[in-house]
Design a protein around this motif. Structure first.
Motif: not given
Length: 106
Positions: A3-20
């Motif tokens: 599982x990736x370690x994200x810089x922050x919760x916001x980074x995780x949300x941005x990355x999730x959107x980009x993955x989509x």
């Protein structure tokens, strides 16, 4: 895959959107890698002295340390001599041992 370690919760949300968007073929692989670089925390880097300090801090030999880290004595020796660098997962394990000691291995 770990599982990736994200810089922050916001980074995780941005990355999730980009993955989509990537899965939908709206952004290309190069752009997705840029999002990875921006959002995912890099594995720490340790130099030879830091690795030796961590091992000595938990008061074990190179052999015992190697067993805990699921590697060889030769690899630990090479890390401590600066001939080799720990991989991402090994660097994460060193980070955990530095922070929590060997007790994390239960």
């Amino acid at each position: 895959m770990a599982k990736a370690r994200f810089r922050s919760d916001a980074s995780e949300a941005v990355h999730s959107a980009a993955s989509g968007l990537y899965r939908a073929k709206v952004i290309d692989k190069k752009t997705m890698r840029e999002y990875d670089d921006l959002c995912i925390e890099k594995a720490p880097e340790f130099d030879a002295k830091e690795i030796a300090r961590i091992r000595k801090g938990v008061n074990v030999s190179q052999g015992v340390f190697a067993v805990y880290l699921n590697t060889t004595v030769s690899t630990v020796r090479q890390w401590e001599q600066g001939d080799k660098k720990p991989s991402g997962i090994a660097a994460r394990m060193l980070q955990l041992v530095e922070k929590n000691g060997l007790g994390i291995f239960g």
